[in-house]
Scaffold this active site. Sequence first.
Site, mmCIF file in Angstrom:
data_model
loop_
_atom_site.group_PDB
_atom_site.id
_atom_site.type_symbol
_atom_site.label_atom_id
_atom_site.label_comp_id
_atom_site.label_asym_id
_atom_site.label_seq_id
_atom_site.Cartn_x
_atom_site.Cartn_y
_atom_site.Cartn_z
ATOM 1 N N ASN A 162 30.045 34.083 29.100
ATOM 2 C CA ASN A 162 31.278 34.685 28.578
ATOM 3 C C ASN A 162 32.512 33.831 28.846
ATOM 4 O O ASN A 162 33.636 34.277 28.657
ATOM 5 C CB ASN A 162 31.466 36.104 29.139
ATOM 6 N N HIS A 163 32.328 32.588 29.290
ATOM 7 C CA HIS A 163 33.466 31.703 29.510
ATOM 8 C C HIS A 163 33.958 31.154 28.179
ATOM 9 O O HIS A 163 33.163 30.898 27.264
ATOM 10 C CB HIS A 163 33.074 30.546 30.438
ATOM 11 N N ASN A 271 36.680 37.538 40.465
ATOM 12 C CA ASN A 271 35.475 37.643 41.317
ATOM 13 C C ASN A 271 35.833 37.003 42.648
ATOM 14 O O ASN A 271 35.644 35.797 42.806
ATOM 15 C CB ASN A 271 34.292 36.845 40.720
ATOM 16 N N HIS A 326 38.999 43.616 34.621
ATOM 17 C CA HIS A 326 39.061 42.169 34.328
ATOM 18 C C HIS A 326 38.837 41.890 32.857
ATOM 19 O O HIS A 326 38.872 40.738 32.428
ATOM 20 C CB HIS A 326 38.042 41.405 35.173
ATOM 21 N N ALA A 328 37.180 43.888 28.891
ATOM 22 C CA ALA A 328 36.649 45.082 28.228
ATOM 23 C C ALA A 328 35.408 45.595 28.951
ATOM 24 O O ALA A 328 35.188 46.800 29.060
ATOM 25 C CB ALA A 328 36.316 44.756 26.773
ATOM 26 N N GLY A 329 34.583 44.678 29.458
ATOM 27 C CA GLY A 329 33.330 45.072 30.112
ATOM 28 C C GLY A 329 32.221 45.256 29.088
ATOM 29 O O GLY A 329 32.454 45.782 27.988
#
Length: 397
Positions: A162-163, A271, A326, A328-329
Amino acid sequence: MSYVEMPGAKVPIRMWTDPATVEDVALQQLRNVATLPWIKGLAVMPDVHYGKGATVGSVIAMQGAVCPAAVGVDIGCGMSAVKTSLTANDLPGDLSRLRSKIEQAIPVGRGMHDSPVEPGRFHGLATAGWHEFWGRFDGVAEAVKFREERAAKQMGTLGGGNHYVELLFDSNGSVWLTLHSGSRNIGKELAEYHIGVAQKLPHNQGLVDRDLAVFVSDTPQMAAYRNDLYWAQEYAKYNRSIMMALLKDVVRKEFKKAKPTFETEISCHHNYVAEERYEGMDLLVTRKGAIRAGNGEYGIIPGSMGTSSYIVKGLGNEKAFNSASHGAGRRMSRNAAKRRFSVRDLEEQTRGVECRKDSGVVDEIPGAYKNIDQVMGQQRDLVEVVAKLKQFICIKG
């Protein structure tokens, strides 16, 4: 909404979302965390979902202990954002060249630079402490020492999953640069090494979940972990700042006529571990998929590769340990997303965005994530929105 409180063994579970919308395995993880003897508080963000050991989207406050799995294996992962002087009127009709130039400047996926990037080459990049930082590599776990050269070449690289790097418009048409990355492979290897050490310690043998193994204060194992943790968090911060410098360089070259300028960079981990004080207690606060949102502090809450992102200012809500979500999840796992969605779905959901539209990133499709606007609505008592952004270029590994 304000929070919903659920009973927990040692502390109540404060949730900034409807518990009925959280998957059962994630709820069980939260209950497990609430049984830890050292826990003093647990706040759950609206982007909460299942993770290894501890859920993503949880803030765990402990006294005299820290749980490496509650930090996550991408130590120091986070976001950076910069507002530019460019506007929509400065952009070319075809964005593919700009995307390609960025991909050439910033290695993605497992890529790395051919030789380490020297931060001194960037005008205005804060590099104080750079050599001292690398000097401290001698003090990290022996198990990862052989990775020094790789870690140096991966500094200033994106990674996969997801980066991402994005260029976005705000509601006034101003162009923003954002990026999301962490401590790359070196952070992952340090995290996995220390999780393995923690799981063998005697005080962790009776835990409900072995992935919740902790280090306790005044032990050599805790000292070693905190040393490596803080080094990896610093690596992640440098990694983002160098990538942002590389990105600005591309933008300067591609928009020479417009002579772009850049506002102050916003950067936040999501994190990590911080030493903070609440209710008269010195606590170790672990944010896994959560940002710090102290009163007036800027943060970044992204959506997915086809939806909005937000620049926010914290409201300093101590019930949430000064935290917010951090992003939407995820609402489904990567494998579930690959089963559910096709490349055609990806093309449809990222229409208007210059980005990869192939099977390799289907698991990052917007439909695999929660609705970011709904998530923002659930944390109105945690942050205020400064700017709403929508991407027009998204680069993924």
